[in-house]
Design a protein around this motif. Structure first.
Motif, PDB file in Angstrom:
ATOM      1  N   LEU A   1       0.856  -1.179   0.000  1.00 16.53           N
ATOM      2  CA  LEU A   1       0.000   0.000   0.000  1.00 16.53           C
ATOM      3  C   LEU A   1       0.893   1.230   0.000  1.00 16.53           C
ATOM      4  CD1 LEU A   1      -2.967  -0.577   2.517  1.00 16.53           C
ATOM      5  CD2 LEU A   1      -3.106  -0.242   0.054  1.00 16.53           C
ATOM      6  N   PRO A   2       0.457   2.332  -0.605  1.00 20.79           N
ATOM      7  CA  PRO A   2      -0.819   2.484  -1.335  1.00 20.79           C
ATOM      8  C   PRO A   2      -0.715   1.884  -2.734  1.00 20.79           C
ATOM      9  CG  PRO A   2       0.430   4.517  -1.420  1.00 20.79           C
ATOM     10  CD  PRO A   2       1.221   3.579  -0.552  1.00 20.79           C
ATOM     11  N   THR A   3      -1.844   1.701  -3.352  1.00 22.35           N
ATOM     12  CA  THR A   3      -1.891   1.193  -4.706  1.00 22.35           C
ATOM     13  C   THR A   3      -2.655   2.164  -5.588  1.00 22.35           C
ATOM     14  OG1 THR A   3      -2.605  -0.652  -6.100  1.00 22.35           O
ATOM     15  CG2 THR A   3      -3.999  -0.101  -4.223  1.00 22.35           C
ATOM     16  N   THR A   4      -2.248   2.243  -6.834  1.00 22.81           N
ATOM     17  CA  THR A   4      -2.896   3.172  -7.766  1.00 22.81           C
ATOM     18  C   THR A   4      -4.024   2.504  -8.531  1.00 22.81           C
ATOM     19  OG1 THR A   4      -1.233   2.623  -9.454  1.00 22.81           O
ATOM     20  CG2 THR A   4      -0.784   4.516  -8.016  1.00 22.81           C
ATOM     21  N   ARG A   5      -4.126   1.185  -8.416  1.00 24.98           N
ATOM     22  CA  ARG A   5      -5.176   0.465  -9.137  1.00 24.98           C
ATOM     23  C   ARG A   5      -5.890  -0.466  -8.157  1.00 24.98           C
ATOM     24  NH1 ARG A   5      -2.886  -3.023 -13.283  1.00 24.98           N
ATOM     25  NH2 ARG A   5      -1.068  -3.159 -11.900  1.00 24.98           N
ATOM     26  N   TRP A   6      -7.128  -0.806  -8.517  1.00 21.07           N
ATOM     27  CA  TRP A   6      -7.931  -1.701  -7.698  1.00 21.07           C
ATOM     28  C   TRP A   6      -8.334  -2.903  -8.542  1.00 21.07           C
ATOM     29  CZ3 TRP A   6      -8.030  -0.368  -2.679  1.00 21.07           C
ATOM     30  CH2 TRP A   6      -7.779   0.975  -2.373  1.00 21.07           C
ATOM     31  N   SER A   7      -8.356  -4.060  -7.926  1.00 20.12           N
ATOM     32  CA  SER A   7      -8.637  -5.275  -8.675  1.00 20.12           C
ATOM     33  C   SER A   7      -9.294  -6.305  -7.759  1.00 20.12           C
ATOM     34  CB  SER A   7      -7.343  -5.856  -9.255  1.00 20.12           C
ATOM     35  OG  SER A   7      -7.571  -7.123  -9.841  1.00 20.12           O
ATOM     36  N   LEU A   8     -10.107  -7.186  -8.369  1.00 19.30           N
ATOM     37  CA  LEU A   8     -10.718  -8.316  -7.661  1.00 19.30           C
ATOM     38  C   LEU A   8      -9.948  -9.604  -7.914  1.00 19.30           C
ATOM     39  CD1 LEU A   8     -14.511  -7.620  -8.361  1.00 19.30           C
ATOM     40  CD2 LEU A   8     -13.207  -7.069  -6.293  1.00 19.30           C
ATOM     41  N   ARG A   9      -8.715  -9.454  -8.350  1.00 21.05           N
ATOM     42  CA  ARG A   9      -7.901 -10.606  -8.732  1.00 21.05           C
ATOM     43  C   ARG A   9      -7.771 -11.627  -7.611  1.00 21.05           C
ATOM     44  NH1 ARG A   9      -1.304 -10.228  -9.484  1.00 21.05           N
ATOM     45  NH2 ARG A   9      -0.912 -12.499  -9.485  1.00 21.05           N
ATOM     46  N   TRP A  10      -7.499 -11.148  -6.410  1.00 20.72           N
ATOM     47  CA  TRP A  10      -7.230 -12.080  -5.328  1.00 20.72           C
ATOM     48  C   TRP A  10      -8.506 -12.692  -4.766  1.00 20.72           C
ATOM     49  CZ3 TRP A  10      -2.643 -13.879  -5.323  1.00 20.72           C
ATOM     50  CH2 TRP A  10      -1.587 -13.091  -5.768  1.00 20.72           C
ATOM     51  N   PHE A  11      -9.624 -12.017  -4.899  1.00 19.99           N
ATOM     52  CA  PHE A  11     -10.897 -12.628  -4.523  1.00 19.99           C
ATOM     53  C   PHE A  11     -11.238 -13.767  -5.482  1.00 19.99           C
ATOM     54  CE2 PHE A  11     -11.204  -8.449  -2.556  1.00 19.99           C
ATOM     55  CZ  PHE A  11     -11.691  -8.761  -1.299  1.00 19.99           C
ATOM     56  N   GLU A  12     -10.971 -13.562  -6.757  1.00 22.72           N
ATOM     57  CA  GLU A  12     -11.174 -14.629  -7.738  1.00 22.72           C
ATOM     58  C   GLU A  12     -10.248 -15.799  -7.447  1.00 22.72           C
ATOM     59  OE1 GLU A  12     -10.474 -12.767 -11.473  1.00 22.72           O
ATOM     60  OE2 GLU A  12     -12.321 -11.571 -11.434  1.00 22.72           O
ATOM     61  N   ALA A  13      -9.025 -15.502  -6.992  1.00 20.52           N
ATOM     62  CA  ALA A  13      -8.087 -16.572  -6.665  1.00 20.52           C
ATOM     63  C   ALA A  13      -8.564 -17.386  -5.469  1.00 20.52           C
ATOM     64  CB  ALA A  13      -6.709 -15.981  -6.378  1.00 20.52           C
ATOM     65  N   VAL A  14      -9.202 -16.720  -4.516  1.00 21.83           N
ATOM     66  CA  VAL A  14      -9.725 -17.434  -3.345  1.00 21.83           C
ATOM     67  C   VAL A  14     -10.808 -18.423  -3.758  1.00 21.83           C
ATOM     68  CG1 VAL A  14     -11.027 -17.171  -1.205  1.00 21.83           C
ATOM     69  CG2 VAL A  14      -9.159 -15.597  -1.718  1.00 21.83           C
ATOM     70  N   PHE A  15     -11.756 -17.968  -4.577  1.00 24.85           N
ATOM     71  CA  PHE A  15     -12.854 -18.841  -4.988  1.00 24.85           C
ATOM     72  C   PHE A  15     -12.395 -19.928  -5.956  1.00 24.85           C
ATOM     73  CE2 PHE A  15     -15.203 -14.927  -3.769  1.00 24.85           C
ATOM     74  CZ  PHE A  15     -16.009 -15.491  -2.793  1.00 24.85           C
ATOM     75  N   ALA A  16     -11.245 -19.730  -6.566  1.00 24.22           N
ATOM     76  CA  ALA A  16     -10.693 -20.751  -7.465  1.00 24.22           C
ATOM     77  C   ALA A  16      -9.783 -21.724  -6.725  1.00 24.22           C
ATOM     78  CB  ALA A  16      -9.925 -20.089  -8.605  1.00 24.22           C
ATOM     79  N   HIS A  17      -9.520 -21.461  -5.453  1.00 27.95           N
ATOM     80  CA  HIS A  17      -8.644 -22.316  -4.655  1.00 27.95           C
ATOM     81  C   HIS A  17      -9.494 -23.374  -3.951  1.00 27.95           C
ATOM     82  CE1 HIS A  17      -5.468 -23.626  -2.011  1.00 27.95           C
ATOM     83  NE2 HIS A  17      -4.627 -22.750  -2.530  1.00 27.95           N
ATOM     84  N   PRO A  18      -9.395 -24.642  -4.342  1.00 27.23           N
ATOM     85  CA  PRO A  18     -10.301 -25.661  -3.787  1.00 27.23           C
ATOM     86  C   PRO A  18     -10.150 -25.850  -2.280  1.00 27.23           C
ATOM     87  CG  PRO A  18      -8.547 -26.672  -5.064  1.00 27.23           C
ATOM     88  CD  PRO A  18      -8.455 -25.219  -5.316  1.00 27.23           C
ATOM     89  N   ASP A  19      -8.927 -25.702  -1.753  1.00 21.96           N
ATOM     90  CA  ASP A  19      -8.729 -25.905  -0.313  1.00 21.96           C
ATOM     91  C   ASP A  19      -9.453 -24.843   0.505  1.00 21.96           C
ATOM     92  OD1 ASP A  19      -7.193 -28.137  -0.743  1.00 21.96           O
ATOM     93  OD2 ASP A  19      -5.289 -27.063  -0.707  1.00 21.96           O
ATOM     94  N   PHE A  20      -9.380 -23.604   0.047  1.00 18.34           N
ATOM     95  CA  PHE A  20     -10.061 -22.533   0.771  1.00 18.34           C
ATOM     96  C   PHE A  20     -11.579 -22.676   0.674  1.00 18.34           C
ATOM     97  CE2 PHE A  20      -6.004 -20.142   0.571  1.00 18.34           C
ATOM     98  CZ  PHE A  20      -5.923 -19.798   1.911  1.00 18.34           C
ATOM     99  N   VAL A  21     -12.066 -23.076  -0.496  1.00 20.73           N
ATOM    100  CA  VAL A  21     -13.508 -23.252  -0.658  1.00 20.73           C
ATOM    101  C   VAL A  21     -14.017 -24.375   0.247  1.00 20.73           C
ATOM    102  CG1 VAL A  21     -15.328 -23.888  -2.279  1.00 20.73           C
ATOM    103  CG2 VAL A  21     -13.493 -22.349  -3.012  1.00 20.73           C
ATOM    104  N   GLN A  22     -13.297 -25.502   0.265  1.00 17.59           N
ATOM    105  CA  GLN A  22     -13.705 -26.614   1.118  1.00 17.59           C
ATOM    106  C   GLN A  22     -13.620 -26.244   2.592  1.00 17.59           C
ATOM    107  OE1 GLN A  22     -15.047 -29.604   0.212  1.00 17.59           O
ATOM    108  NE2 GLN A  22     -15.379 -29.845   2.415  1.00 17.59           N
ATOM    109  N   SER A  23     -12.586 -25.496   2.970  1.00 16.53           N
ATOM    110  CA  SER A  23     -12.437 -25.080   4.366  1.00 16.53           C
ATOM    111  C   SER A  23     -13.555 -24.124   4.772  1.00 16.53           C
ATOM    112  CB  SER A  23     -11.075 -24.421   4.578  1.00 16.53           C
ATOM    113  OG  SER A  23     -10.028 -25.343   4.342  1.00 16.53           O
ATOM    114  N   PHE A  24     -13.984 -23.279   3.835  1.00 13.58           N
ATOM    115  CA  PHE A  24     -15.100 -22.385   4.136  1.00 13.58           C
ATOM    116  C   PHE A  24     -16.366 -23.174   4.450  1.00 13.58           C
ATOM    117  CE2 PHE A  24     -18.988 -20.415   2.491  1.00 13.58           C
ATOM    118  CZ  PHE A  24     -19.081 -19.310   3.330  1.00 13.58           C
TER     119      PHE A  24
END
Length: 269
Positions: free
Chosen positions: A44-67
């Motif tokens: 931080l700070p960042t000049t751009r905003w992105s949902l990249r890492w949220f998409e990575a979370v939902f694409a990660h099977p271990d995190f989805v199963q743990s949720f």
């Protein structure tokens, strides 16, 4: 008779409260802000905003199963804790019997015993009974830890409870179960539902004790985050943390609407 108005906080008290609140919320806000960065590092700070890492979370099977593990675990353990705490609260609030204070202290003891100690003790117990890695035993472990939260709100809801309505129903021929389901439970429902929701939040966020009693097939989301953090630190951890903050905040809003956060904090209903 003159009406006395409550004194308002002075400027220094308001400034102190603002500093304390900012100090407590700043780490959460920073984590949530980092979750929207498109970079590969926590920056931080960042000049751009992105949902990249949220998409990575939902694409990660271990995190989805743990949720899903955490969600079902929190639902089951909060329900079990409520089923135990409601009759226990009625007995403690309405009856005087030998060992009442000791029983009350036993129910509330998980609030005092460190979760690290509970985790080690439960790990040993599960090993002796052959319950290591079982989801059912994990539910029992979480219910043990969160039951005091439900019990406190049930006891608070029973303070000043007018039993004349129950007595009138009994005089008209209603049985004990009918009186409980149609009169007692609806009257203490805000405290019961608030306790259930508070138990759900604590179960969903529990990590210290869960580290000792989870198995590879029952890893919860907080434990998964801990395991992931020991290997690497990247903005995906911030994204998962932001999602957990959002779930917890939503649950707290619902809790405030049901019973009021002020009642939860002071233990009064």
């Amino acid at each position: 008779m003159a009406v006395q108005h409550a004194r308002r906080n002075g400027p220094l008290a308001l400034a102190f409260n603002a500093v304390v609140i900012a100090f407590m919320l700043a780490p959460l806000l920073v984590v949530c802000a980092v979750a929207f960065t498109p970079e590969n590092t926590l920056s931080l700070p960042t000049t751009r905003w992105s949902l990249r890492w949220f998409e990575a979370v939902f694409a990660h099977p271990d995190f989805v199963q743990s949720f899903w593990n955490s969600l079902w675990l929190a639902l089951a353990s909060a329900t079990l804790a409520t089923a135990v705490a409601v009759p226990a609260g009625l007995a403690l609030a309405r009856h005087r019997f030998p060992g009442r204070d000791a029983l009350n202290g036993l129910f509330l003891s998980p609030l005092v015993v460190p979760h690290l100690v509970l985790g080690v003790a439960l790990l040993r117990l599960f090993g002796l009974v052959g319950g290591t890695g079982s989801f059912g035993w994990l539910v029992l472990a979480h219910a043990l830890v969160i039951a005091p939260y439900v019990l406190r709100l049930v006891l608070a809801a029973l303070v000043g409870f007018d039993r004349s309505v129950e007595q009138a129903a009994e005089a008209l021929g209603a049985g004990p179960m009918t009186v409980f389901c149609r009169i007692t439970l609806p009257m203490i429902l805000p405290g019961v539902s608030g306790g259930w929701l508070l138990a759900f939040i604590n179960s969903f966020d529990e990590v210290t004790m869960s580290i000792f009693v989870t198995a590879p097939s029952t890893v919860t989301l907080p434990v998964r985050m801990y395991m992931y953090a020991t290997e690497s630190i990247d903005p995906m951890m911030a994204a998962v943390s932001a999602l957990m903050v959002a779930v917890t905040a939503l649950a707290m809003v619902v809790l405030d609407r049901l019973v009021g956060l002020d009642r939860v904090l002071v233990g009064k209903a």
